[in-house]
Design an enzyme around this catalytic site. Structure first.
Site, PDB file in Angstrom:
ATOM      1  N   HIS A   1       0.601  -1.192  -0.267  1.00 59.98           N
ATOM      2  CA  HIS A   1      -0.026  -0.182  -0.435  1.00 59.98           C
ATOM      3  C   HIS A   1       1.192   1.216  -0.261  1.00 59.98           C
ATOM      4  CE1 HIS A   1      -3.083  -2.749   1.883  1.00 59.98           C
ATOM      5  NE2 HIS A   1      -3.506  -2.648   0.454  1.00 59.98           N
TER       6      HIS A   1
ATOM      7  N   ARG B   1       1.718   3.240  -2.236  1.00 57.68           N
ATOM      8  CA  ARG B   1       1.514   4.034  -3.454  1.00 57.68           C
ATOM      9  C   ARG B   1      -0.557   3.576  -3.773  1.00 57.68           C
ATOM     10  NH1 ARG B   1       4.639   7.023  -7.636  1.00 57.68           N
ATOM     11  NH2 ARG B   1       6.595   7.200  -6.589  1.00 57.68           N
TER      12      ARG B   1
ATOM     13  N   LYS C   1      -2.774  -2.595  -7.907  1.00 59.57           N
ATOM     14  CA  LYS C   1      -2.548  -2.672  -9.403  1.00 59.57           C
ATOM     15  C   LYS C   1      -2.428  -4.075  -9.442  1.00 59.57           C
ATOM     16  CE  LYS C   1      -4.196  -1.219 -13.758  1.00 59.57           C
ATOM     17  NZ  LYS C   1      -4.344  -2.824 -13.739  1.00 59.57           N
TER      18      LYS C   1
ATOM     19  N   ASP D   1       8.050   3.010 -13.029  1.00 54.22           N
ATOM     20  CA  ASP D   1       7.616   3.834 -12.576  1.00 54.22           C
ATOM     21  C   ASP D   1       6.429   3.979 -13.052  1.00 54.22           C
ATOM     22  OD1 ASP D   1      10.278   5.106 -12.064  1.00 54.22           O
ATOM     23  OD2 ASP D   1      10.953   5.940 -13.271  1.00 54.22           O
TER      24      ASP D   1
ATOM     25  N   LYS E   1      -2.693  -8.724  -7.047  1.00 48.91           N
ATOM     26  CA  LYS E   1      -3.150  -9.387  -7.894  1.00 48.91           C
ATOM     27  C   LYS E   1      -4.657 -10.536  -7.158  1.00 48.91           C
ATOM     28  CE  LYS E   1      -0.903 -11.577 -11.432  1.00 48.91           C
ATOM     29  NZ  LYS E   1      -0.064 -11.199 -12.462  1.00 48.91           N
TER      30      LYS E   1
HETATM   31  N1  GLU Z   1      -1.149  -9.500 -15.392  1.00 45.75           N
HETATM   32  C1  GLU Z   1      -0.213  -8.578 -15.875  1.00 45.75           C
HETATM   33  C2  GLU Z   1       0.812  -8.251 -15.424  1.00 45.75           C
HETATM   34  O1  GLU Z   1       1.425  -8.941 -14.018  1.00 45.75           O
HETATM   35  C3  GLU Z   1      -0.877  -7.064 -15.779  1.00 45.75           C
HETATM   36  C4  GLU Z   1      -1.587  -6.441 -14.801  1.00 45.75           C
HETATM   37  C5  GLU Z   1      -1.879  -4.703 -15.081  1.00 45.75           C
HETATM   38  O2  GLU Z   1      -1.926  -4.303 -15.948  1.00 45.75           O
HETATM   39  O3  GLU Z   1      -2.360  -4.520 -14.018  1.00 45.75           O
HETATM   40  O4  GLU Z   1       1.970  -7.126 -15.050  1.00 45.75           O
END
Ligand code: GLU
Length: 475
Positions: A65, A67, A71, A100, A107
């Site tokens: 966390h 940032r 994602k 960056d 995940k």
């Molecule tokens: N699943 C992809 C990875 O392992 C993309 C992740 C994404 O675009 O947030 O990098």
């Protein structure tokens, strides 16, 4: 058989971290905070499939966390387990830092074999999983932003977006709750090819240093270099086709679930993809030697310059590592080389271009998509025509001053303003080049760092540490 024990992958990632951490000189507590998974959520929910109620096991791990938002993709696979998702989320944090991209890593995973379900059933599972994420406040443009991964794609992302939007009706940034969406549903051009394209840019950059190529006994540049690709999913097929079309690389071997093929004189990737679509298999591809399913891993050990594992983790382990002949192992997949195998390969003089750098193209273009969603505007909309006009004015002036006329083709090429796809590709190219130089520079500066993976981890850890600022890195 590759080592499929669930914790080998997570252990490898942690081991790579520890090796790199020792080179940073950062305080122990700070390193411990960077290393741990901040939050691990496991859920079970029911979905009616036919006449049965199925209990689906699913995960979302937010590794860091430091940032916001966090994602990372969502994987649909029967092999999903907590530690696999933790390993993947952990890699996401470092991946984002290296290129960056201002996100923490996360995940998701749903333990199903997506090929066993109909599209309607998959939609039901995806929407139910998304509802669970919404309920737990684990999704949102400023919270946590999923994307595709193994077993998912734009279709699943559009179901996630639609589910989120139908609940958060007043969120004008709702489209930024997930990336990898179809282009006509607030997606961005170039996202589907992004990971494969990034893999190519990374390989091209690595092959551009004469000193490094000399050590490997290779020539500079990608032209004519042979490659073997494991996995013809999204990442593998784009890595191969862009490598071939833009880099002049020659595909000599391919491995897939149904078996493997090898052809020394080269396989045209477009022709192979067409062949597989028509016959349902890569086997018996004209002129190539075919290997049955049980022997498909052997192709990894065949003669080639660049081996591109683009499937799943733990594919190169201590058992097959000593037999790998490729000079360069380009990790398009996440975690394809175990920590034990890495030691063997590095000592054997191979170059490994590590996953946390090499496959970061996907999340890089996801970042562009998220920015597009938050800005509510397509890239290029404001300046394309303006640039086109400026360029036309320049050509006109040159013609006037020299008295010579540009051809229609020259005019078309020079005057053209950039479209969204041009900007996405150029942003991705710049990102991959800059990140490679940063990593290589760290490796060159510290003699004790022997491989690019350690250098990449050092780069990531230092950037994350500086984000933590107040947590004791001051003297
Ligand atoms: N699943 C992809 C990875 O392992 C993309 C992740 C994404 O675009 O947030 O990098």
């Amino acid at each position: 058989m590759a080592n499929q024990e669930p914790d080998v992958f997570y252990e490898s990632v942690q081991k790579y971290f520890d090796i790199a951490a020792a080179h940073t000189g950062l305080p122990e507590g700070l390193l411990a905070q960077i290393k741990v998974c901040n939050a691990v959520y496991r859920m079970h929910f029911p979905v009616q499939i036919g006449n049965e109620v199925k209990v689906i096991e699913a995960y979302r791990v937010q590794h860091s966390h430091h940032r916001s938002p966090t994602k990372g993709g969502i994987r649909y696979s029967n092999h999903v387990n907590q530690e696999e998702v933790m390993a993947l989320a952990t890699l996401m944090t470092y991946k984002c830092a290296i290129v960056d991209v201002p996100f923490g890593g996360a995940k998701g995973g749903v333990k199903i074999n997506p090929w066993e379900y109909t599209p309607q059933q998959l939609e039901k599972i995806t929407r139910r999983y998304t509802t669970e994420l919404i309920r737990l406040n684990l999704i949102g443009p400023g919270i946590d932003v999923p994307a595709p991964d193994y077993g998912t794609g734009p279709r699943e992302m559009s179901w996630i977006y639609d589910t989120y939007r139908s609940i958060h009706v007043d969120d004008i940034n709702a489209a930024g709750c997930v990336t990898g969406k179809p282009e006509n549903q607030n997606g961005i051009r170039g996202r589907t090819e992004a990971t494969g394209r990034g893999v190519f840019y990374g390989i091209r950059e690595a092959c551009s240093f004469a000193d490094d190529m000399k050590k490997l006994g290779l020539t500079v540049g990608t032209q004519g270099k042979t490659m073997v690709v494991q996995g013809l999913g999204n990442v593998g097929s784009y890595s191969a086709s862009i490598g071939q079309d833009e880099g002049g690389m020659v595909l000599v071997g391919v491995s897939e679930v149904e078996g493997a093929i090898y052809k020394k004189s080269g396989i045209d990737i477009h022709d192979l993809l067409k062949f597989r679509k028509e016959t349902g298999s890569i086997l018996k591809y004209p002129g190539a030697k075919s290997f049955p399913k049980e022997r498909r891993r052997e192709v990894l050990e065949f003669e080639c310059d660049i081996l591109i594992p683009a499937a799943l983790e733990n594919q190169i382990d201590k058992e097959n590592a000593p037999r790998i002949k490729a000079k360069i192992i380009a990790e398009a997949a996440n975690g394809p080389v175990t920590a034990e195998a890495q030691t063997i390969l590095v000592e054997g003089g191979h170059m490994i271009i590590p996953d946390l750098y090499l496959n970061a193209g996907g999340v890089t273009v996801s970042y562009f998509e998220w920015l597009k969603n938050l800005s509510h505007m397509r890239f290029g909309r404001m300046d394309k025509r303006f640039n086109q006009q400026t360029n036309t004015n320049i050509i006109n002036l040159v013609e006037e001053l020299t008295g010579k006329k540009a051809t229609e083709e020259q005019r078309r090429v020079i005057a053209r303003g950039a479209d969204e796809i041009d900007l996405v590709r150029s942003g991705l190219e710049e990102t991959m080049i800059v990140a490679y130089h940063q990593i290589r520079e760290i490796k060159m500066r510290k003699r004790s760092i022997k491989d690019l993976r350690t250098a990449a981890f050092v780069s990531a850890i230092n950037k994350i540490a500086s984000d933590y600022g107040s947590l004791g890195i001051w003297p």
